[in-house]
Design an enzyme around this catalytic site. Structure first.
Site, short mmCIF file in Angstrom:
data_model
loop_
_atom_site.label_atom_id
_atom_site.label_comp_id
_atom_site.label_asym_id
_atom_site.label_seq_id
_atom_site.Cartn_x
_atom_site.Cartn_y
_atom_site.Cartn_z
N GLU A 56 0.65 -0.99 -0.05
CA GLU A 56 -0.29 -0.28 -0.07
C GLU A 56 0.98 1.01 -0.23
O GLU A 56 2.32 1.44 -0.06
CB GLU A 56 -1.23 0.10 1.68
CG GLU A 56 -1.53 1.12 1.21
CD GLU A 56 -2.90 1.21 2.21
OE1 GLU A 56 -3.11 0.18 3.03
OE2 GLU A 56 -3.94 2.22 2.58
N ASN A 103 -12.58 -1.15 -0.95
CA ASN A 103 -11.95 -2.61 -0.30
C ASN A 103 -12.49 -1.34 1.06
O ASN A 103 -12.80 -0.29 1.65
CB ASN A 103 -10.36 -1.49 -0.02
CG ASN A 103 -9.90 -2.34 1.47
OD1 ASN A 103 -9.24 -2.90 1.40
ND2 ASN A 103 -9.46 -0.44 1.91
N GLU A 104 -12.32 -2.38 2.48
CA GLU A 104 -13.53 -2.26 4.14
C GLU A 104 -13.93 -0.45 3.65
O GLU A 104 -14.50 0.01 3.61
CB GLU A 104 -12.66 -1.43 4.78
CG GLU A 104 -10.83 -2.83 5.04
CD GLU A 104 -10.18 -2.42 6.28
OE1 GLU A 104 -10.47 -1.59 6.82
OE2 GLU A 104 -9.45 -3.13 6.73
N GLN A 123 2.02 -6.40 5.53
CA GLN A 123 1.99 -5.80 4.31
C GLN A 123 4.05 -6.28 3.72
O GLN A 123 4.34 -6.25 4.24
CB GLN A 123 2.12 -4.19 3.73
CG GLN A 123 0.84 -4.31 4.53
CD GLN A 123 0.10 -2.07 3.50
OE1 GLN A 123 0.87 -1.47 3.05
NE2 GLN A 123 -1.20 -1.99 4.41
N GLU A 144 -6.12 -9.31 3.87
CA GLU A 144 -5.26 -8.54 5.02
C GLU A 144 -5.35 -9.50 5.98
O GLU A 144 -6.29 -9.83 6.49
CB GLU A 144 -5.58 -7.10 5.03
CG GLU A 144 -5.82 -6.39 3.91
CD GLU A 144 -6.28 -4.90 3.91
OE1 GLU A 144 -5.86 -4.13 5.25
OE2 GLU A 144 -6.19 -4.02 3.17
N TYR A 191 -7.25 -9.18 11.22
CA TYR A 191 -5.59 -8.88 11.96
C TYR A 191 -5.23 -9.29 13.48
O TYR A 191 -6.50 -9.41 14.04
CB TYR A 191 -5.33 -7.49 12.06
CG TYR A 191 -4.93 -6.33 10.86
CD1 TYR A 191 -3.67 -6.75 9.88
CD2 TYR A 191 -5.93 -6.27 10.14
CE1 TYR A 191 -3.65 -6.23 8.94
CE2 TYR A 191 -5.88 -5.40 8.33
CZ TYR A 191 -4.72 -5.73 8.05
OH TYR A 191 -4.32 -4.92 6.96
O1 AHR Z 1 -2.88 -2.34 6.27
C1 AHR Z 1 -3.42 -1.64 6.72
C2 AHR Z 1 -4.69 -1.07 6.56
O2 AHR Z 1 -5.60 -1.88 7.67
C3 AHR Z 1 -5.24 -1.42 5.43
O3 AHR Z 1 -5.02 -0.42 4.43
C4 AHR Z 1 -7.22 -1.52 5.66
O4 AHR Z 1 -7.23 -1.61 4.40
C5 AHR Z 1 -7.20 -1.69 6.57
O5 AHR Z 1 -7.32 -0.93 7.66
#
Ligand code: AHR
Length: 491
Positions: free
Chosen positions: A24, A171-172, A343, A294, A238
């Site tokens: 990103e 995205n999101e 990432q 992600e 995450y």
């Molecule tokens: O990876 C960091 C961020 O986490 C991304 O930009 C977003 O899609 C997510 O919330």
């Protein structure tokens, strides 16, 4: 623990795209990580770091997602084409409020993908973009004939269209991508998707912005309202050791935090199981991919670094989490067909860190290297028996996760992650349906839970040959050290 592998009971193929990555415009991922422009100090090919290219080729990255993340829904691709000195700047409001000069754009990203041998996955802008803008981007990249967009591409130096299969429509969307409700996003998807054409033999693989963690209603609504108009649905999860406000340090942590990271990572298994069950109701043939585009450990940023840059170190804890989650993906690979760790460089759970001219391969990098032969191999039946538990306080999860796959020549790759930071665990592997002639192993661990690779000591954590493997007929015994990732190649 026993692992009974039925090598002749073949399941599905493990899609290579599970071993994908994400890049990103965030912190030093693109600028300084991938791209250094004409910096004479850092060897590069057309501005892309040569050391990164070589390191990434080694782990065979199959697919790379770009330009975001949250950045994607604020990105206007036309700002990133043409002569660099004429490209307008913008403020990257999502990540540190820094000025983005757009010197890395569509041509640079697609060239980087060529250099590392990865397929591109481009994420379009639904949040602040227009249908026309997204439609034109696809035409710019993929149309072979004569059109305003294709002519502009040629004028900018790219005669032939690129092959771009994977395309994300937002995205999101539930958050930084527009704060939408799933019903509203489903309609937006349908509208944008209508104008994303396939040109020539370039067939887009259309990816919807999926749920956050356990938002099962999001998945249900999209399956119901978008259905087969989408090819994939992208869930994000995450692993966090603390709270979102206080996630905890990447290197300075306690066993409580180790255990919390493992628990949050093990949750991936339940998330995939439950999202998949909903998808099965609508799509029993499993045509729509569940994509986890992600994932990874999210720690507090390193002290003294820009909080908006999400720069964190990486330790044995991160390696064990990567080993566990990749095993989980392999197990669910009948539905999970792509995943992208967040990432690739200098941001969150990176495989590579850079600082000026220096580059370090993180413990997570080595896990991707140890697991790379799972890519496109066939998952084989494997029963885990008497799996030891890792207990700490209120947390109780399986200490050991594993997965086994078979390559075209019959070679098996069996991978393990031992989440127990204190105890080694013995595994007896019973291989059925295949003769065992040779077993080679690699082990990755560290002398402490937070052992890491630094710019001063870049090789502290790296895989070494696995000692003490005992093979008798088709029974293999191996010990998984505490806090380790182990891979066995069985010929
Ligand atoms: O990876 C960091 C961020 O986490 C991304 O930009 C977003 O899609 C997510 O919330």
């Amino acid at each position: 623990m026993r692992l009974v592998i039925n090598a002749d009971i073949e399941k599905n193929q493990i899609s290579k795209y599970i071993y994908g990555h994400f890049s990103e415009h965030l912190g030093r991922c693109i600028y300084g990580g991938v791209y250094v422009g004409d910096d004479p100090e850092i060897p590069n090919i057309e501005g892309m770091r040569t050391d990164i290219i070589e390191a990434l080729k080694q782990i065979r990255i199959p697919v790379l997602r770009w330009p975001g993340g949250c950045f994607a829904d604020d990105y206007h691709w036309q700002d990133g084409i043409g002569p660099k000195e004429q490209r307008p700047s913008m403020v990257n409001k999502n990540w540190g409020g820094v000025t983005e000069d757009n010197s890395f754009g569509t041509h640079e990203f697609l060239r980087f993908c060529e250099l590392i041998g990865a397929e591109p996955y481009i994420n379009g802008n639904v949040g602040s973009g227009t249908v026309r803008e997204m439609r034109d981007w696809v035409e710019y990249m993929t149309f072979d004939g004569k059109s305003p967009m294709a002519d502009q591409r040629r004028a900018n130096g790219q005669e032939d269209p690129w092959k771009v299969q994977f395309f994300g429509i937002g995205n999101e969307a539930w958050g930084c991508g527009g704060n939408m409700r799933p019903e509203y996003y489903a309609d937006e998807f349908r509208k944008f998707n209508t104008y994303l054409y396939n040109y020539g033999d370039n067939k887009l693989f259309r990816i919807a912005s999926g749920a956050s963690d356990n938002d099962y209603n999001w998945t249900r609504t999209l399956m119901d309202r978008i259905g087969s108009r989408m090819d994939g649905i992208a869930v994000h999860h995450y692993s966090v050791a603390g709270t979102w406000a206080h996630k905890g340090s990447a290197l300075d942590f306690t066993e409580d935090e180790w255990a919390a990271s493992m628990k949050s990572s093990w949750w991936m298994d339940e998330l995939i199981t439950r999202h998949s069950a909903i998808m099965d109701e609508f799509d029993p043939e499993k045509k729509i991919w569940l994509i986890v585009d992600e994932w990874g450990n999210w720690h507090d940023v390193e002290e003294g670094t820009n909080p908006g840059f999400l720069y964190q170190q990486n330790s044995v804890r991160d390696a064990v989490v990567a080993g566990m989650i990749l095993n989980i993906f392999n197990h669910h690979s009948d539905r999970v067909r792509m995943a992208n760790i967040a990432q690739m460089v200098n941001v969150l759970q990176s495989v590579i860190l850079t600082e000026g001219t220096a580059m370090v391969k993180t413990p997570t990098y080595h896990v991707f290297d140890m697991y790379k032969d799972h890519q496109d191999a066939t998952l084989v039946d494997a029963a885990e028996i008497d799996v030891p538990a890792y207990k700490h306080g209120d947390i109780c999860i399986p200490a050991v996760t594993s997965s086994a796959s078979k390559q075209a020549d019959g070679t098996l790759l069996v991978t393990f992650s031992n989440a127990d930071p204190c105890e080694a665990h013995k595994v007896m592997i019973d291989v059925r349906g295949k003769a065992v002639h040779e077993v080679q192993g690699q082990v990755l661990t560290g002398d402490a839970m937070n052992a890491a690779n630094t710019f001063e000591a870049p090789d502290t954590v790296h895989p070494v040959p696995c000692e003490g493997i005992v093979t008798e007929d088709c029974v293999i015994q191996v010990e998984l050290p505490a806090r380790s990732v182990v891979s066995l190649t069985i010929r």
